[in-house]
Design an enzyme around this catalytic site. Structure first.
Site, PDB file in Angstrom:
ATOM      1  N   ASN A  96      29.673 -17.124  -3.159  1.00  0.00           N
ATOM      2  CA  ASN A  96      29.841 -16.111  -2.111  1.00  0.00           C
ATOM      3  C   ASN A  96      29.553 -14.694  -2.593  1.00  0.00           C
ATOM      4  OD1 ASN A  96      30.362 -17.740   0.096  1.00  0.00           O
ATOM      5  ND2 ASN A  96      32.505 -17.976  -0.446  1.00  0.00           N
ATOM      6  N   HIS A 149      37.562 -24.110  -5.619  1.00  0.00           N
ATOM      7  CA  HIS A 149      36.864 -23.779  -4.374  1.00  0.00           C
ATOM      8  C   HIS A 149      35.810 -24.830  -4.044  1.00  0.00           C
ATOM      9  CE1 HIS A 149      33.980 -21.101  -1.935  1.00  0.00           C
ATOM     10  NE2 HIS A 149      34.882 -21.632  -1.143  1.00  0.00           N
ATOM     11  N   GLU A 167      33.839 -24.716  -7.487  1.00  0.00           N
ATOM     12  CA  GLU A 167      34.001 -23.579  -8.392  1.00  0.00           C
ATOM     13  C   GLU A 167      35.420 -23.631  -8.955  1.00  0.00           C
ATOM     14  OE1 GLU A 167      31.069 -20.172  -6.544  1.00  0.00           O
ATOM     15  OE2 GLU A 167      32.999 -20.449  -5.574  1.00  0.00           O
TER      16      GLU A 167
END
Length: 271
Positions: A177, A127, A139
């Site tokens: 997130n 990510h 990530e």
């Protein structure tokens, strides 16, 4: 762009030549901005860097025909599990055994995608954060089936493209997130209750927590539809988690097509 600039051979795949032309142009523009800073006192070296990077990059509209000679596939298509799974199922048939598959999803379960293929042990999450050329973080997501060798390869790749990898299990929202979205939703709830104005909440978080943007500015930047999509998905996974509760105000703005910066209005108005 970052993979090509760090010496990797890249094939960019999209649905039409028109999109690919636009993408390549976007990469060229972005590279020019990078070289302005990086090679400020050596413009010739900058020109050479752009040329070399673009040489590493080719485009195609046929993923099946190019995947047979790749070591790593990074998927960054629409945030829709069914569409992603269709793509991975198809690529799984054509990719060599050693090829690692990775998704750049920010909110969907990597495990569910891995299960659409026969290479669950060679499947993980990568990510990246926007804008990718500027943001240092990646990530690296390990599912229960991801092999240690695959995980290490993904970490090594992240470092090779000049990023700082962090690792996380396949949990909703991964690290950033998972903390960021509930924080933004809490800000909306604070405003919905009438406890503070959105302007004051934004100023408070910028000056009190040192954030570059307040939560409402960030929501408008990310897109209210994207934020709603993420929170709705998590709410369906964990309906009793109060952090994942939907927001009537956010739903109303999305319904009115006020999606933030991209539509000219969200929590704020933009010219």
């Amino acid at each position: 762009q970052v993979a090509a600039a760090s010496g990797h051979t890249v094939v960019l795949v999209d649905q039409s030549d028109e999109i690919l032309k636009k993408s390549t142009k976007g990469i060229e523009e972005s590279l020019k901005r990078v070289t302005k800073k990086k090679f400020a006192d050596k413009p010739e070296a900058g020109v050479e860097f752009i040329k070399k990077t673009l040489k590493n990059l080719t485009t195609s509209t046929d993923a099946a025909s190019v995947v047979h000679s790749t070591d790593l596939v990074i998927e960054a298509i629409v945030e829709n599990l069914e569409v992603k799974n269709e793509l991975f199922k198809m690529l799984d048939k054509f990719a060599p055994e050693h090829t690692i598959f990775a998704s750049n999803t920010s909110s969907l379960q990597i495990t569910k995608m891995a299960n659409a293929t026969t290479r669950q042990d060679r499947f993980g999450g990568l990510h990246f954060f926007n804008p990718v050329p500027m943001m240092k973080l990646v990530e690296v997501i390990k599912t229960p089936m991801t092999s240690q060798k695959t995980f290490e390869s993904l970490v090594d790749f992240s470092k090779a493209v000049g990023k700082s990898p962090v690792s996380c299990k396949d949990t909703p929202g991964f690290i950033v997130n998972r903390l960021l979205v509930p924080y933004m939703m809490e800000a909306v709830r604070l405003f919905e209750r009438g406890d503070a104005s959105k302007e004051d909440i934004d100023v408070a978080m910028k000056l009190g927590a040192g954030y570059p943007m307040g939560p409402f500015e960030l929501l408008d930047y990310v897109g209210l539809d994207t934020s709603k999509y993420i929170i709705d998905g998590w709410h369906s996974l964990e309906p009793n988690n109060p952090l994942f509760a939907p927001s009537p105000l956010l739903n109303k703005l999305v319904e009115e097509k006020k999606l933030g910066k991209k539509t000219g209005e969200g929590f704020y108005k933009y010219k």
